[in-house]
Write an enzyme that holds these catalytic residues in place. Structure first.
Site, PDB file in Angstrom:
ATOM      1  N   ARG A  77      -4.118  -9.803  -3.710  1.00  8.35           N
ATOM      2  CA  ARG A  77      -4.794  -9.136  -4.835  1.00  8.35           C
ATOM      3  C   ARG A  77      -5.725  -8.017  -4.410  1.00  8.35           C
ATOM      4  O   ARG A  77      -5.690  -6.917  -4.973  1.00  8.35           O
ATOM      5  CB  ARG A  77      -5.638 -10.139  -5.648  1.00  8.35           C
ATOM      6  N   THR A  78      -6.587  -8.287  -3.447  1.00 16.68           N
ATOM      7  CA  THR A  78      -7.636  -7.299  -3.147  1.00 16.68           C
ATOM      8  C   THR A  78      -6.998  -6.024  -2.608  1.00 16.68           C
ATOM      9  O   THR A  78      -7.295  -4.921  -3.074  1.00 16.68           O
ATOM     10  CB  THR A  78      -8.647  -7.887  -2.143  1.00 16.68           C
ATOM     11  N   LYS A 106      -5.623  -4.288  20.865  1.00 18.50           N
ATOM     12  CA  LYS A 106      -5.749  -3.882  22.282  1.00 18.50           C
ATOM     13  C   LYS A 106      -7.198  -3.969  22.740  1.00 18.50           C
ATOM     14  O   LYS A 106      -7.533  -3.543  23.837  1.00 18.50           O
ATOM     15  CB  LYS A 106      -5.278  -2.431  22.451  1.00 18.50           C
ATOM     16  N   ARG A 127     -11.486  -5.874   4.953  1.00 15.48           N
ATOM     17  CA  ARG A 127     -11.629  -7.336   4.993  1.00 15.48           C
ATOM     18  C   ARG A 127     -11.608  -7.752   6.454  1.00 15.48           C
ATOM     19  O   ARG A 127     -10.752  -7.286   7.223  1.00 15.48           O
ATOM     20  CB  ARG A 127     -10.494  -8.017   4.238  1.00 15.48           C
ATOM     21  N   HIS A 155     -17.894 -11.308  -1.099  1.00 14.64           N
ATOM     22  CA  HIS A 155     -16.684 -10.635  -1.591  1.00 14.64           C
ATOM     23  C   HIS A 155     -17.106  -9.911  -2.880  1.00 14.64           C
ATOM     24  O   HIS A 155     -16.771 -10.330  -3.991  1.00 14.64           O
ATOM     25  CB  HIS A 155     -15.599 -11.681  -1.856  1.00 14.64           C
TER      26      HIS A 155
HETATM   27  N1   CP Z   1      -9.099 -12.996  -4.687  1.00 14.59           N
HETATM   28  C1   CP Z   1      -8.690 -12.538  -3.479  1.00 14.59           C
HETATM   29  O1   CP Z   1      -9.520 -12.105  -2.651  1.00 14.59           O
HETATM   30  O2   CP Z   1      -7.353 -12.619  -3.295  1.00 14.59           O
HETATM   31  P1   CP Z   1      -6.588 -12.089  -1.997  1.00 14.59           P
HETATM   32  O3   CP Z   1      -7.043 -12.944  -0.843  1.00 14.59           O
HETATM   33  O4   CP Z   1      -5.136 -12.226  -2.304  1.00 14.59           O
HETATM   34  O5   CP Z   1      -7.013 -10.660  -1.780  1.00 14.59           O
END
Ligand code: CP
Length: 329
Positions: A77-78, A106, A127, A155
């Site tokens: 999703r993100t 590396k 991320r 998040h």
């Molecule tokens: N909600 C969320 O962070 O989903 P993903 O891990 O799929 O990005």
């Protein structure tokens, strides 16, 4: 005219009448939910709603802009919603979804990876499994950095999505009891949402988890200091009748050191039709997704299940965010 963040419904109707929306986020990073004021958040909700309702609004506004998406951990999703958001705004994306395909494998440092990405792109979404990685990245980056999840820490764009969903479904974010259920120890979405919701009026919180996965003490300490009413419990059945919003989360296999503990705890809570009978008729069920077993598929057809709608709102929230930090609004 000054619009009031504390009255987002009035804010929205006055915006419709007078079109006075001003977003002051150009060049800003988003590392944790407290980085933006409530007024800035309200502006983003209003902008996200406008984008949702008018497909042409801001279309192509990011033409010529590049977004770097650096994902050192898996995501559906993100990453996809950020990419969809940027493409719908007319911009382009570059990056990686697998750190094994980048020079991090590396031994390149995060600081150097960020310096490189910032020299190619106008904003960076990252991320990373390490807590604090996004803050570190923002210190080396001359372009805005958006934290797409740093370990079990924060998040903030999921939080933006969660708050937008509550705002769109209830018209306001106040006077509600919110239950968080599942892995509250490692769940960064819960940590971010609890921090963000504590800033709104008359919010009560119920933390529902097994003893091994209780919400970290630094969060409950902060809530006490802010005089936020909260309760910690192991029982979903006992808590569900009082909730206006239920935020289900998955037990995260990838955060456990021990597979036996994961297997023992993974199915502690399963929200099913039987439990839904105990809930309010206007309960909103949220889940950041991915779901494993914690919400039975039979619940998907319940009108109170809002988690797929929530994932779609995530794209509008990210369109609002990107257009704001890139200074095209
Ligand atoms: N909600 C969320 O962070 O989903 P993903 O891990 O799929 O990005």
């Amino acid at each position: 005219m000054r619009l009031l963040w504390s009255e987002p419904d009035r804010f929205l109707s006055e915006f419709r009448l007078f079109g006075t929306l001003k977003i002051m986020l150009k060049g800003r990073s988003l590392i944790e939910p407290g980085n933006f004021s409530l007024e800035e958040m309200a502006n983003l909700f209003v902008l996200a709603e406008k984008i949702e309702k008018d497909e042409q609004y801001l279309r192509d506004s990011c033409r010529g802009k590049l977004l770097a998406t650096l994902f050192f951990e898996p995501s559906t999703r993100t990453r996809l919603s950020f990419e969809a958001a940027m493409l719908r705004l007319g911009g382009s994306c570059l990056g990686f979804a697998d750190p094994g395909s980048s020079s991090a494998s590396k031994g390149e440092s995060l600081a150097d990876t960020i310096r490189m990405a910032a020299s190619y792109a106008d904003a960076i979404v990252m991320r990373n499994p390490k807590e604090g990685a996004a803050l570190l990245a923002s210190r080396y980056s001359p372009v805005p950095v958006i934290n797409a999840g740093d370990g079990g820490h924060h998040h903030p764009t999921q939080t933006l999505t969660d708050l937008l969903t509550i705002f769109r479904l209830r018209g306001k974010i106040e006077n509600i009891t919110v239950g968080y259920c599942g892995d509250l120890k490692f769940g960064r979405t819960v940590h971010s949402l609890a921090k963000a919701l504590a800033r709104y009026k008359n919010i009560k919180m119920v933390f529902i988890s097994p003893e091994e996965l209780v919400v970290p003490e630094y969060i409950t300490r902060r809530l006490k200091k802010q005089n936020i009413e909260f309760l910690e419990t192991t029982s979903l059945e006992d808590s569900i009748p009082d909730l206006d919003v239920l935020y289900m989360t998955r037990v995260q296999r990838e955060r456990f050191f021990n597979e036996e503990d994961y297997i023992r705890l993974k199915d502690t809570y399963v929200l099913n039709s039987e439990k839904m009978e105990l809930a309010k008729k206007d309960l909103i069920i949220l889940h950041p997704l991915p779901r494993v077993n914690e919400i039975a598929v039979e619940v998907d057809s319940d009108p109170r299940a809002a988690y797929f709608k929530q994932a779609k709102y995530g794209m509008y929230a990210r369109m609002a965010l990107l257009s704001s930090i890139l200074g095209v609004i």
